[in-house]
Motif scaffolding. Structure first.
Motif, short mmCIF file in Angstrom:
data_model
loop_
_atom_site.label_atom_id
_atom_site.label_comp_id
_atom_site.label_asym_id
_atom_site.label_seq_id
_atom_site.Cartn_x
_atom_site.Cartn_y
_atom_site.Cartn_z
N CYS A 194 6.03 4.48 -0.95
CA CYS A 194 6.10 5.88 -1.39
C CYS A 194 7.53 6.39 -1.38
O CYS A 194 7.83 7.43 -1.97
CB CYS A 194 5.22 6.76 -0.51
N TRP A 221 5.79 3.01 7.05
CA TRP A 221 5.99 2.26 8.26
C TRP A 221 7.19 2.80 9.03
O TRP A 221 8.24 3.05 8.44
CB TRP A 221 6.22 0.78 7.94
N ARG A 269 2.12 2.39 11.42
CA ARG A 269 1.87 2.72 10.02
C ARG A 269 1.19 4.08 9.91
O ARG A 269 0.15 4.32 10.53
CB ARG A 269 0.98 1.67 9.35
N TYR A 270 1.81 4.97 9.15
CA TYR A 270 1.25 6.29 8.88
C TYR A 270 0.74 6.32 7.44
O TYR A 270 1.37 5.74 6.54
CB TYR A 270 2.31 7.39 9.05
N CYS A 271 -0.39 6.99 7.21
CA CYS A 271 -0.88 7.16 5.85
C CYS A 271 -0.24 8.41 5.24
O CYS A 271 0.32 9.25 5.95
CB CYS A 271 -2.41 7.26 5.82
N GLN A 272 -0.32 8.54 3.93
CA GLN A 272 0.30 9.68 3.27
C GLN A 272 -0.29 11.01 3.72
O GLN A 272 0.39 12.03 3.77
CB GLN A 272 0.19 9.53 1.75
N GLN A 273 -1.56 11.00 4.07
CA GLN A 273 -2.19 12.23 4.53
C GLN A 273 -1.56 12.72 5.83
O GLN A 273 -1.51 13.93 6.08
CB GLN A 273 -3.70 12.01 4.72
N ASP A 274 -1.07 11.79 6.65
CA ASP A 274 -0.39 12.19 7.89
C ASP A 274 0.83 13.04 7.58
O ASP A 274 1.16 13.98 8.33
CB ASP A 274 0.04 10.96 8.69
N ASP A 321 0.84 -1.19 0.00
CA ASP A 321 0.00 0.00 0.00
C ASP A 321 0.88 1.25 0.00
O ASP A 321 2.08 1.19 -0.11
CB ASP A 321 -0.96 -0.01 1.19
N SER A 322 0.24 2.39 0.13
CA SER A 322 0.96 3.66 0.05
C SER A 322 1.35 4.21 1.41
O SER A 322 1.73 5.37 1.53
CB SER A 322 0.10 4.69 -0.71
N GLY A 323 1.22 3.41 2.44
CA GLY A 323 1.54 3.89 3.77
C GLY A 323 3.04 3.95 4.04
O GLY A 323 3.86 3.49 3.25
#
Length: 206
Positions: free
Chosen positions: A72, A39, A96-101, A35-37
């Protein structure tokens, strides 16, 4: 004013960290990076490698506490199809952080970018080691790199946090298990390394 903003930003980021639960992986578990997250390792050691379509796997780095990885951040220089693989080399805790973070917390993005830059330096160093023609020197330099990156000081040397098998070492430096066994035996006879009770390598005087 700037100091106040920085303090508020740090406090906001700390709150965000507490909101994201730690995920645990046992030694040998694979961590999905499809995914796009992003870590971030909280505790333990993660091995990051890339796998090409022909099945060849190249180790890129070992991610320790506060280090980051994720699709990413990764790219293929030659634009060929590459799959990234992250494996827990010990019991591991990650967030895990998402790209929005990264958009919402610029300080977090800056921290991750700095950590990723450090990881690129490690990957380049590893590639330079693999290019060494003499296998004994290749293994020596590889162990010295592991000593710096994931070593823990003990009474008579530096203990590698991860238990590496002879096969694992051989794959990392692109040689055979038999060759690694022979060279490690020579290193042990010369008092340069030894294996502790848990079969972790302790580097003494390489």
């Amino acid at each position: 004013m700037l100091l106040s903003q920085e303090i508020n930003s740090n406090l906001s980021l700390k709150r965000k960290e507490r909101e994201i639960p730690l995920q645990q992986y046992e030694r040998g578990d694979e961590i999905s990076v499809l995914d796009s997250g992003v870590w971030q390792v909280y505790r333990g050691v993660v091995q990051l490698s890339k796998v090409r379509q022909d099945g060849t796997e190249i180790i890129l780095a070992w991610i320790t506490a506060n280090g980051v990885f994720g699709n990413c951040f990764e790219s293929s220089v030659d634009n060929s199809t590459v799959f990234y693989r992250a494996v827990a080399l010990s019991d591991v805790y990650v967030r895990r952080y998402c790209q929005q973070d990264l958009v919402n917390y610029p300080l977090l993005a800056r921290q991750f970018l700095a950590q990723f830059s450090d990881r690129l330096i490690m990957s380049e160093h590893l590639l330079s080691i693999i290019a060494i023609r003499k296998v004994e020197e290749r293994l020596r330099q590889f162990l010295l790199m592991l000593e710096r990156e994931i070593g823990q000081s003990v009474a008579d040397g530096v203990r590698l946090q991860v238990r590496f098998t002879h096969q694992h070492l051989a794959e990392a430096i692109h040689t055979t298990r038999v060759t690694v066994t022979r060279i490690l035996g020579d290193f042990q006879e010369r008092g340069l390394v030894y294996f502790d009770d848990e079969r972790h390598i302790v580097v003494k005087g390489l």
